[in-house]
Scaffold this motif. Structure first.
Motif: not given
Length: 115
Positions: A8-10, A20, A92-93, A95-96, A99, A101-102
């Protein structure tokens, strides 16, 4: 058949600055070599501005910011760490990149032991 990527790209956005991050194998290896720590352990314990700067430097994708630029843009104002919006952006970063869910990522652990 090509393999499907699970990476996942944060995206970290704060005060009109954006970067990013992509936790690819090569980037994680470079982080480990630079810090002398296992990359995932480093990520789990990087609440200090200098550690976050190093993390961002090695995981950045689509940019070539220096450590100084990253520190100045995101972590130089230490009061930001008390800002709810700043901390939410960091959550959020991560979590992204993980992968997740926040809501799942910040869900508190439950005590499953019977009393």
């Amino acid at each position: 058949m090509a393999l499907k990527s699970r990476l996942g790209t944060g995206v970290f956005q704060f005060d009109d600055n954006e970067i990013k991050l992509l936790p690819s194998l090569d980037r994680l290896k470079n982080l480990s070599e630079a810090t002398g720590e296992e990359a995932l352990d480093y990520m789990a314990n990087c609440g200090h501005p200098m550690r976050l700067t190093e993390l961002f430097f090695h995981l950045q994708t689509g940019s070539a910011y220096t450590r100084e630029e990253i520190y100045a843009a995101f972590f130089g104002k230490l009061g930001n760490f008390e800002d709810e919006e700043f901390n939410a952006a960091l959550m959020t970063l991560f979590s992204q990149m993980a992968g997740k869910d926040l809501a799942e990522a910040i869900k508190p652990a439950t005590d499953t032991q019977k009393k």
